[in-house]
Design an enzyme around this catalytic site. Structure first.
Site, PDB file in Angstrom:
ATOM      1  N   HIS A   1      -1.871   3.704  -5.407  1.00 10.38           N
ATOM      2  CA  HIS A   1      -2.071   4.139  -6.790  1.00 10.38           C
ATOM      3  C   HIS A   1      -3.423   4.840  -6.890  1.00 10.38           C
ATOM      4  O   HIS A   1      -4.374   4.442  -6.252  1.00 10.38           O
ATOM      5  CB  HIS A   1      -2.051   2.927  -7.740  1.00 10.38           C
ATOM      6  CG  HIS A   1      -1.789   3.291  -9.162  1.00 10.38           C
ATOM      7  ND1 HIS A   1      -2.776   3.755  -9.994  1.00 10.38           N
ATOM      8  CD2 HIS A   1      -0.644   3.292  -9.881  1.00 10.38           C
ATOM      9  CE1 HIS A   1      -2.244   4.006 -11.185  1.00 10.38           C
ATOM     10  NE2 HIS A   1      -0.958   3.744 -11.150  1.00 10.38           N
TER      11      HIS A   1
ATOM     12  N   ASP B   1       6.646   0.865  -9.314  1.00 13.88           N
ATOM     13  CA  ASP B   1       7.923   1.433  -8.878  1.00 13.88           C
ATOM     14  C   ASP B   1       8.567   0.614  -7.758  1.00 13.88           C
ATOM     15  O   ASP B   1       9.783   0.686  -7.569  1.00 13.88           O
ATOM     16  CB  ASP B   1       7.718   2.881  -8.424  1.00 13.88           C
ATOM     17  CG  ASP B   1       7.345   3.772  -9.596  1.00 13.88           C
ATOM     18  OD1 ASP B   1       6.369   4.531  -9.489  1.00 13.88           O
ATOM     19  OD2 ASP B   1       8.002   3.657 -10.647  1.00 13.88           O
TER      20      ASP B   1
HETATM   21  C1  SDX Z   1       3.190   6.064 -10.737  1.00 11.21           C
HETATM   22  O1  SDX Z   1      -1.186   7.403 -12.482  1.00 11.21           O
HETATM   23  C2  SDX Z   1      -0.382   6.499 -12.965  1.00 11.21           C
HETATM   24  O2  SDX Z   1      -0.738   5.672 -13.779  1.00 11.21           O
HETATM   25  C3  SDX Z   1       1.046   6.582 -12.441  1.00 11.21           C
HETATM   26  C4  SDX Z   1       1.935   5.437 -12.813  1.00 11.21           C
HETATM   27  C5  SDX Z   1       2.209   5.406 -14.307  1.00 11.21           C
HETATM   28  O3  SDX Z   1       2.502   4.323 -14.830  1.00 11.21           O
HETATM   29  O4  SDX Z   1       2.222   6.515 -14.933  1.00 11.21           O
HETATM   30  O5  SDX Z   1       1.334   4.208 -12.419  1.00 11.21           O
HETATM   31  C6  SDX Z   1       3.293   5.566 -12.133  1.00 11.21           C
HETATM   32  O6  SDX Z   1       3.266   7.240 -10.529  1.00 11.21           O
HETATM   33  C7  SDX Z   1       2.902   5.106  -9.625  1.00 11.21           C
HETATM   34  C8  SDX Z   1       2.754   5.806  -8.230  1.00 11.21           C
HETATM   35  C9  SDX Z   1       4.153   6.110  -7.704  1.00 11.21           C
HETATM   36  N1  SDX Z   1       4.069   6.922  -6.483  1.00 11.21           N
HETATM   37  C10 SDX Z   1       4.353   6.424  -5.262  1.00 11.21           C
HETATM   38  O7  SDX Z   1       4.648   5.251  -5.062  1.00 11.21           O
HETATM   39  C11 SDX Z   1       4.297   7.440  -4.142  1.00 11.21           C
HETATM   40  C12 SDX Z   1       3.549   6.870  -2.935  1.00 11.21           C
HETATM   41  N2  SDX Z   1       2.135   6.700  -3.272  1.00 11.21           N
HETATM   42  C13 SDX Z   1       1.204   7.694  -2.747  1.00 11.21           C
HETATM   43  O8  SDX Z   1       1.737   8.997  -2.741  1.00 11.21           O
HETATM   44  C14 SDX Z   1      -0.187   7.538  -3.326  1.00 11.21           C
HETATM   45  O9  SDX Z   1      -0.517   6.211  -3.264  1.00 11.21           O
HETATM   46  C15 SDX Z   1      -0.482   8.045  -4.734  1.00 11.21           C
HETATM   47  C16 SDX Z   1      -0.116   9.466  -4.879  1.00 11.21           C
HETATM   48  C17 SDX Z   1       0.236   7.224  -5.740  1.00 11.21           C
HETATM   49  C18 SDX Z   1      -1.977   7.887  -4.981  1.00 11.21           C
HETATM   50  O10 SDX Z   1      -2.585   8.582  -4.025  1.00 11.21           O
HETATM   51  P1  SDX Z   1      -4.152   8.971  -4.115  1.00 11.21           P
HETATM   52  O11 SDX Z   1      -4.868   8.198  -5.131  1.00 11.21           O
HETATM   53  O12 SDX Z   1      -4.240  10.439  -4.209  1.00 11.21           O
HETATM   54  O13 SDX Z   1      -4.658   8.417  -2.761  1.00 11.21           O
HETATM   55  P2  SDX Z   1      -4.565   9.204  -1.458  1.00 11.21           P
HETATM   56  O14 SDX Z   1      -3.229   9.901  -1.369  1.00 11.21           O
HETATM   57  O15 SDX Z   1      -5.797  10.020  -1.353  1.00 11.21           O
HETATM   58  O16 SDX Z   1      -4.533   8.027  -0.404  1.00 11.21           O
HETATM   59  C19 SDX Z   1      -5.733   7.552   0.159  1.00 11.21           C
HETATM   60  C20 SDX Z   1      -5.345   7.171   1.583  1.00 11.21           C
HETATM   61  C21 SDX Z   1      -4.729   8.354   2.333  1.00 11.21           C
HETATM   62  O17 SDX Z   1      -4.990   8.148   3.693  1.00 11.21           O
HETATM   63  P3  SDX Z   1      -5.952   9.213   4.457  1.00 11.21           P
HETATM   64  O18 SDX Z   1      -5.282  10.547   4.265  1.00 11.21           O
HETATM   65  O19 SDX Z   1      -7.285   9.123   3.712  1.00 11.21           O
HETATM   66  O20 SDX Z   1      -5.978   8.705   5.863  1.00 11.21           O
HETATM   67  O21 SDX Z   1      -4.294   6.165   1.553  1.00 11.21           O
HETATM   68  C22 SDX Z   1      -3.098   6.698   2.118  1.00 11.21           C
HETATM   69  C23 SDX Z   1      -3.245   8.206   2.119  1.00 11.21           C
HETATM   70  O22 SDX Z   1      -2.485   8.773   3.176  1.00 11.21           O
HETATM   71  N3  SDX Z   1      -1.986   6.321   1.248  1.00 11.21           N
HETATM   72  C24 SDX Z   1      -0.762   6.086   1.688  1.00 11.21           C
HETATM   73  C25 SDX Z   1      -0.033   5.750   0.551  1.00 11.21           C
HETATM   74  N4  SDX Z   1      -0.830   5.787  -0.528  1.00 11.21           N
HETATM   75  C26 SDX Z   1      -2.044   6.156  -0.083  1.00 11.21           C
HETATM   76  N5  SDX Z   1      -0.231   6.148   2.917  1.00 11.21           N
HETATM   77  C27 SDX Z   1       1.088   5.856   3.008  1.00 11.21           C
HETATM   78  N6  SDX Z   1       1.859   5.491   1.944  1.00 11.21           N
HETATM   79  C28 SDX Z   1       1.327   5.439   0.724  1.00 11.21           C
HETATM   80  N7  SDX Z   1       2.092   5.104  -0.328  1.00 11.21           N
END
Ligand code: SDX
Length: 374
Positions: free
Chosen positions: A261, A312
């Protein structure tokens, strides 16, 4: 401007104030108009929470009766909209159907461009009342079934089940659904809500802002994740296969749906409440294999990466056990988030400034167009 000034994804950037909800990263807490969401889920109906999000106070019994009577009286959609939904391809994504319907509602509302709190609250209530009917019509047409008309005899959640399945399930199932709607209703400046505020900031209308927000919510990094979670768990199949599946996904640098998140870095405050609702569904349906898979997958991934589930992750399998088709999960998210979106739209209108950030140019230096020789 240096690279340090650029905040990609607006991560950590505070762009405005809001009174609608508060998300506290340090304590993983979420309050709607000052009330902890866990307490609202335990003690209120979605109808009461919708009223709170719009008006800032929980309704008195009289206010609730007036509000629910208005909502029940607006559930029906006109035949032209039903025909429009039926005319769309049955294999198109349901979020395109919901987005089309939102734009249609704007096209036929003579007051679409009339601003002001009363006019906009009326639009918000109308969309809140009609989105379940829209989603239900689309769900049934994909199964070759005629629409089931809404009834004023049932509450919001029970009426939705009646329109989708032509029957109302056990009370505990209806309650689980109601809890999910409360948890999904609002979450400060998430991508789809911020989209709605950007569109509103140009003084465009509420229907246009909602149609844009639906587009943003469709994405798997945002609302589309609940569908992707169920597809992922079905692909994994059984608990003993979770570890190998995660190995492969991480080797391919894939994001694991339902985890992580932008704001909550130590766990999504809504998950424990939604997980309990999911577990209640597991008990009601005897789906212990799904719960085993759910737990094994979570334990493995959290153990490896220290990235926690978001809302989710439990909501996807819970909606599956309620009987909904996976592609309908995000339209159900729309049914809940219409309350938060429209509250933010009205808040933006009340204290507006055009949202227009800057960019740092890193393209070609200025140059002249070559003159063409005769
Ligand atoms: C919702 O914003 C809200 O409030 C949204 C929500 C709402 O109620 O409206 O809460 C609803 O959208 C929840 C999120 C649903 N999405 C997912 O579940 C998709 C999977 N999650 C990721 O795509 C990710 O966690 C995000 C997009 C949700 C958040 O990503 P950020 O804050 O941009 O963090 P990041 O992508 O920069 O991650 C930091 C690190 C990275 O590693 P490095 O590249 O630095 O090595 O953590 C890793 C990421 O690769 N990482 C993950 C991951 N989430 C973060 N790696 C694998 N799987 C994941 N899910």
């Amino acid at each position: 401007m240096t690279d340090q000034d650029i905040k990609k994804g607006l991560a950590g950037v505070v762009v405005d104030t809001t009174k609608v909800s508060k998300v506290v990263q340090e304590t993983n807490s979420l309050t709607y108009r000052g009330y902890p969401v866990q307490e609202l889920a335990a003690n209120c109906s979605f109808e009461e929470v919708a009223y709170l999000i719009w008006h800032g106070e929980l309704p008195t019994p009289e206010q609730l009766a007036e509000f629910t009577a208005r909502e029940r009286g607006q559930r029906a959609i006109d035949q032209k909209l039903i025909d429009l939904i039926l005319s769309l391809p049955t294999d198109c994504h349901p979020m395109h159907v919901v987005q089309t319907a939102a734009a249609y509602l704007g096209a036929v509302d003579p007051e679409a461009d009339v601003e002001g709190p009363e006019a906009n609250l009326a639009k918000a209530e109308r969309m809140y009342a009609q989105l379940p009917t829209i989603v239900a019509v689309d769900h049934r047409r994909r199964h070759g079934l005629d629409p089931v008309a809404p009834t004023e005899d049932l509450g919001y959640a029970a009426n939705f089940f009646k329109m989708v399945f032509d029957e109302v399930p056990a009370e505990e199932v209806v309650r689980c659904f109601d809890v999910s709607m409360i948890l999904y209703a609002e979450h400060s400046f998430n991508a789809s809500t911020f989209t709605a505020r950007v569109i509103t900031s140009t003084t465009s209308d509420m229907y246009s802002a909602v149609a844009g927000a639906i587009g943003a919510l469709k994405g798997p990094l945002h609302g589309g994740a609940n569908e992707a979670v169920m597809a992922m768990l079905e692909e994994v199949g059984t608990a003993d296969k979770a570890s190998a599946w995660i190995d492969k996904a991480l080797e391919n640098k894939e994001k694991i749906m339902g985890f992580g998140h932008r704001v909550y870095k130590n766990g999504d405050s809504r998950v424990p409440t939604m997980r309990k609702a999911f577990e209640d569904m597991v008990e009601a349906k005897g789906a212990t294999d799904l719960l085993d898979l759910y737990n094994a997958f979570e334990e493995d991934f959290v153990g490896r990466k220290g990235i926690y589930p978001n809302l989710d992750y439990p909501s996807g399998p819970a909606y599956h056990l309620m009987g909904f088709d996976t592609p309908q999960f995000t339209p159900i998210f729309v049914m809940a988030r219409i309350t938060g979106w429209t509250a933010h739209i009205m808040e933006q209108q009340a204290s507006n400034a055009l949202i227009r950030p800057l960019s740092a140019y890193d393209g070609e230096e200025q140059r002249s167009v070559p003159t063409k020789s005769d």
